[in-house]
Write a protein that holds these residues in place. Sequence first.
Motif, PDB file in Angstrom:
ATOM      1  N   ILE A 165      12.901 -13.449  -0.313  1.00  0.00           N
ATOM      2  CA  ILE A 165      11.813 -13.841   0.599  1.00  0.00           C
ATOM      3  C   ILE A 165      10.802 -12.692   0.698  1.00  0.00           C
ATOM      4  O   ILE A 165      11.113 -11.558   0.334  1.00  0.00           O
ATOM      5  CB  ILE A 165      12.342 -14.167   2.016  1.00  0.00           C
ATOM      6  N   CYS A 166       9.607 -13.013   1.213  1.00  0.00           N
ATOM      7  CA  CYS A 166       8.573 -11.992   1.381  1.00  0.00           C
ATOM      8  C   CYS A 166       8.476 -11.582   2.845  1.00  0.00           C
ATOM      9  O   CYS A 166       8.491 -12.447   3.725  1.00  0.00           O
ATOM     10  CB  CYS A 166       7.218 -12.534   0.948  1.00  0.00           C
ATOM     11  N   THR A 167       8.386 -10.290   3.095  1.00  0.00           N
ATOM     12  CA  THR A 167       8.162  -9.759   4.447  1.00  0.00           C
ATOM     13  C   THR A 167       7.150  -8.616   4.328  1.00  0.00           C
ATOM     14  O   THR A 167       6.901  -8.114   3.222  1.00  0.00           O
ATOM     15  CB  THR A 167       9.461  -9.186   5.058  1.00  0.00           C
ATOM     16  N   PRO A 168       6.563  -8.176   5.459  1.00  0.00           N
ATOM     17  CA  PRO A 168       5.637  -7.038   5.385  1.00  0.00           C
ATOM     18  C   PRO A 168       6.284  -5.792   4.766  1.00  0.00           C
ATOM     19  O   PRO A 168       5.627  -5.050   4.028  1.00  0.00           O
ATOM     20  CB  PRO A 168       5.255  -6.801   6.847  1.00  0.00           C
ATOM     21  N   ALA A 169       7.568  -5.557   5.047  1.00  0.00           N
ATOM     22  CA  ALA A 169       8.239  -4.369   4.476  1.00  0.00           C
ATOM     23  C   ALA A 169       8.327  -4.476   2.956  1.00  0.00           C
ATOM     24  O   ALA A 169       8.143  -3.487   2.237  1.00  0.00           O
ATOM     25  CB  ALA A 169       9.638  -4.219   5.073  1.00  0.00           C
ATOM     26  N   LEU A 170       8.574  -5.675   2.456  1.00  0.00           N
ATOM     27  CA  LEU A 170       8.626  -5.865   1.000  1.00  0.00           C
ATOM     28  C   LEU A 170       7.239  -5.641   0.404  1.00  0.00           C
ATOM     29  O   LEU A 170       7.092  -4.975  -0.625  1.00  0.00           O
ATOM     30  CB  LEU A 170       9.133  -7.267   0.655  1.00  0.00           C
ATOM     31  N   GLU A 171       6.237  -6.184   1.080  1.00  0.00           N
ATOM     32  CA  GLU A 171       4.868  -6.050   0.566  1.00  0.00           C
ATOM     33  C   GLU A 171       4.471  -4.576   0.463  1.00  0.00           C
ATOM     34  O   GLU A 171       3.918  -4.141  -0.547  1.00  0.00           O
ATOM     35  CB  GLU A 171       3.916  -6.803   1.492  1.00  0.00           C
ATOM     36  N   GLN A 172       4.776  -3.786   1.485  1.00  0.00           N
ATOM     37  CA  GLN A 172       4.404  -2.361   1.456  1.00  0.00           C
ATOM     38  C   GLN A 172       5.186  -1.620   0.371  1.00  0.00           C
ATOM     39  O   GLN A 172       4.671  -0.691  -0.261  1.00  0.00           O
ATOM     40  CB  GLN A 172       4.657  -1.709   2.819  1.00  0.00           C
ATOM     41  N   THR A 173       6.434  -2.029   0.162  1.00  0.00           N
ATOM     42  CA  THR A 173       7.237  -1.382  -0.882  1.00  0.00           C
ATOM     43  C   THR A 173       6.663  -1.707  -2.260  1.00  0.00           C
ATOM     44  O   THR A 173       6.629  -0.845  -3.151  1.00  0.00           O
ATOM     45  CB  THR A 173       8.707  -1.814  -0.767  1.00  0.00           C
ATOM     46  N   ILE A 174       6.183  -2.933  -2.428  1.00  0.00           N
ATOM     47  CA  ILE A 174       5.568  -3.309  -3.712  1.00  0.00           C
ATOM     48  C   ILE A 174       4.246  -2.561  -3.901  1.00  0.00           C
ATOM     49  O   ILE A 174       3.909  -2.163  -5.022  1.00  0.00           O
ATOM     50  CB  ILE A 174       5.396  -4.845  -3.809  1.00  0.00           C
ATOM     51  N   GLU A 175       3.496  -2.336  -2.827  1.00  0.00           N
ATOM     52  CA  GLU A 175       2.291  -1.488  -2.945  1.00  0.00           C
ATOM     53  C   GLU A 175       2.674  -0.122  -3.511  1.00  0.00           C
ATOM     54  O   GLU A 175       1.970   0.462  -4.330  1.00  0.00           O
ATOM     55  CB  GLU A 175       1.628  -1.271  -1.580  1.00  0.00           C
ATOM     56  N   ALA A 176       3.818   0.381  -3.036  1.00  0.00           N
ATOM     57  CA  ALA A 176       4.283   1.691  -3.503  1.00  0.00           C
ATOM     58  C   ALA A 176       4.729   1.625  -4.960  1.00  0.00           C
ATOM     59  O   ALA A 176       4.335   2.464  -5.772  1.00  0.00           O
ATOM     60  CB  ALA A 176       5.420   2.201  -2.626  1.00  0.00           C
ATOM     61  N   THR A 177       5.550   0.622  -5.313  1.00  0.00           N
ATOM     62  CA  THR A 177       6.157   0.631  -6.653  1.00  0.00           C
ATOM     63  C   THR A 177       5.175   0.202  -7.736  1.00  0.00           C
ATOM     64  O   THR A 177       5.245   0.698  -8.864  1.00  0.00           O
ATOM     65  CB  THR A 177       7.411  -0.262  -6.722  1.00  0.00           C
ATOM     66  N   ILE A 178       4.275  -0.710  -7.417  1.00  0.00           N
ATOM     67  CA  ILE A 178       3.361  -1.192  -8.470  1.00  0.00           C
ATOM     68  C   ILE A 178       2.055  -0.414  -8.475  1.00  0.00           C
ATOM     69  O   ILE A 178       1.574  -0.028  -9.535  1.00  0.00           O
ATOM     70  CB  ILE A 178       3.105  -2.707  -8.332  1.00  0.00           C
ATOM     71  N   TYR A 179       1.473  -0.170  -7.313  1.00  0.00           N
ATOM     72  CA  TYR A 179       0.155   0.493  -7.314  1.00  0.00           C
ATOM     73  C   TYR A 179       0.260   2.013  -7.173  1.00  0.00           C
ATOM     74  O   TYR A 179      -0.138   2.764  -8.068  1.00  0.00           O
ATOM     75  CB  TYR A 179      -0.741  -0.091  -6.211  1.00  0.00           C
ATOM     76  N   LEU A 180       0.805   2.482  -6.062  1.00  0.00           N
ATOM     77  CA  LEU A 180       0.756   3.924  -5.777  1.00  0.00           C
ATOM     78  C   LEU A 180       1.549   4.745  -6.792  1.00  0.00           C
ATOM     79  O   LEU A 180       1.149   5.847  -7.159  1.00  0.00           O
ATOM     80  CB  LEU A 180       1.268   4.199  -4.366  1.00  0.00           C
ATOM     81  N   SER A 181       2.671   4.211  -7.246  1.00  0.00           N
ATOM     82  CA  SER A 181       3.476   4.935  -8.227  1.00  0.00           C
ATOM     83  C   SER A 181       2.681   5.134  -9.520  1.00  0.00           C
ATOM     84  O   SER A 181       2.675   6.222 -10.102  1.00  0.00           O
ATOM     85  CB  SER A 181       4.770   4.160  -8.493  1.00  0.00           C
ATOM     86  N   GLY A 182       1.963   4.102  -9.951  1.00  0.00           N
ATOM     87  CA  GLY A 182       1.180   4.188 -11.190  1.00  0.00           C
ATOM     88  C   GLY A 182      -0.019   5.108 -11.053  1.00  0.00           C
ATOM     89  O   GLY A 182      -0.189   6.041 -11.840  1.00  0.00           O
ATOM     90  N   VAL A 183      -0.848   4.857 -10.028  1.00  0.00           N
ATOM     91  CA  VAL A 183      -2.068   5.677  -9.910  1.00  0.00           C
ATOM     92  C   VAL A 183      -1.736   7.086  -9.420  1.00  0.00           C
ATOM     93  O   VAL A 183      -2.408   8.047  -9.803  1.00  0.00           O
ATOM     94  CB  VAL A 183      -3.136   5.011  -8.989  1.00  0.00           C
ATOM     95  N   GLY A 184      -0.680   7.207  -8.604  1.00  0.00           N
ATOM     96  CA  GLY A 184      -0.260   8.538  -8.128  1.00  0.00           C
ATOM     97  C   GLY A 184       0.209   9.395  -9.292  1.00  0.00           C
ATOM     98  O   GLY A 184      -0.127  10.576  -9.390  1.00  0.00           O
ATOM     99  N   ALA A 185       0.979   8.794 -10.201  1.00  0.00           N
ATOM    100  CA  ALA A 185       1.450   9.544 -11.367  1.00  0.00           C
ATOM    101  C   ALA A 185       0.297   9.849 -12.315  1.00  0.00           C
ATOM    102  O   ALA A 185       0.216  10.951 -12.874  1.00  0.00           O
ATOM    103  CB  ALA A 185       2.535   8.756 -12.103  1.00  0.00           C
ATOM    104  N   GLU A 186      -0.615   8.877 -12.483  1.00  0.00           N
ATOM    105  CA  GLU A 186      -1.708   9.075 -13.442  1.00  0.00           C
ATOM    106  C   GLU A 186      -2.620  10.226 -13.002  1.00  0.00           C
ATOM    107  O   GLU A 186      -2.999  11.073 -13.809  1.00  0.00           O
ATOM    108  CB  GLU A 186      -2.509   7.775 -13.590  1.00  0.00           C
TER     109      GLU A 186
END
Length: 369
Positions: free
Chosen positions: A228-249
């Motif tokens: 299921i989707c919850t706000p906590a999941l959404e924020q974690t996906i922001e971290a794993t898909i967006y911030l992890s990629g651009v943060g590393a780059e």
Amino acid sequence: MPLTERTVTSPKKFIIGTGLLANMADYVSAFGDNALIITDEFILDRVATQATPALEAAGIHAKVEKFQYECTDTEINRIGELAKAQQANVVVGIGGGKTLDTAKAVAYYNKLAVVLYPTIASTDAPCTALSVIYKDNGEFDRYLFLPQNPDAVIADTDILAAAPARFFAAGVGDALATYFEARACYASDGINLVLKKPSRTGLGLAKLCYELLCENVAAAMDAVNNKICTPALEQTIEATIYLSGVGAEAGGLAAAHAVNNGMSAVPDLHHVQHGEKVTFGLLTQLVLENAPKEEIDEVIRIIKTVGLPLTLEDMGLTSFVEAEWRTVASIACAEGDTMGNMPKEVSEADVYNAMIAANAMAQRYKAEG
Ligand SMILES: [Zn+2]
């Protein structure tokens, strides 16, 4: 000339929410009116029933093509020919890292816009300006450095929440290392993933990535385990898909990914996910840094919470062969690898010792339950 430029690079748009597959026309229309959609097999029917009718209704011609499993020159050329025949002006990639890497490469070679829908949150493929190309026999071939990040990355949380928990955990492992590696690279004034100096913004994005994981990871797992989707999941996906990629780059990598690269030399670990190996690489980096206990406690809490393998035995190592792990250390310290972004000079012997200490530390934390 000495390298002085610092960078922040990113997809032009990152959009996260539920039901975004059916809204594809909204994200594609800005880039073109003739879309070639490359998709993984498992979601092909959903794309055909949810996305393409809405695209056609919005005046966007669309053809759907099944991705043939590997990101090779053969596959990139095959799909490129289809794009030419169709006169497509935008490529849409829907799937795992290899599908998205192929879509990025096809868009680059054919000078087309590219919109990506990741279906698993396990790698940094969606947001980065890089494709990993394999040979037809499945061996690694080369990195294709792209001049641009993707035009849009669309994270549909309905799709991502339904993916297997192991992939989600692997994505958390990869994202967990981002801050510690960026911190090391910034401290050493090293070289980031676009071969420039790390920016303060890159370090800040990496830090936010870690903060979102610390805050949300337990509640996010409740959602993943129930699909299921919850706000906590959404924020974690922001971290794993967006911030992890651009943060590393922008922020750069360091010991954790260098150790991950070295671990390719251990046959027992060939089936292990990228993010799982990076997690062990992070423990090794924390040993090399002699990181404070509170920091290690928090990293271990996150690893345990998402169910990532903690020890090498948990990853499937049947016996510790010294020669193999000396090779791991040697690859990790190879010229040009990101071990060079550590603030202090690190020798092969230092890495070998740190890996043994990291596994002993992992065993100790595991015994605590
Ligand atoms: Zn990674």
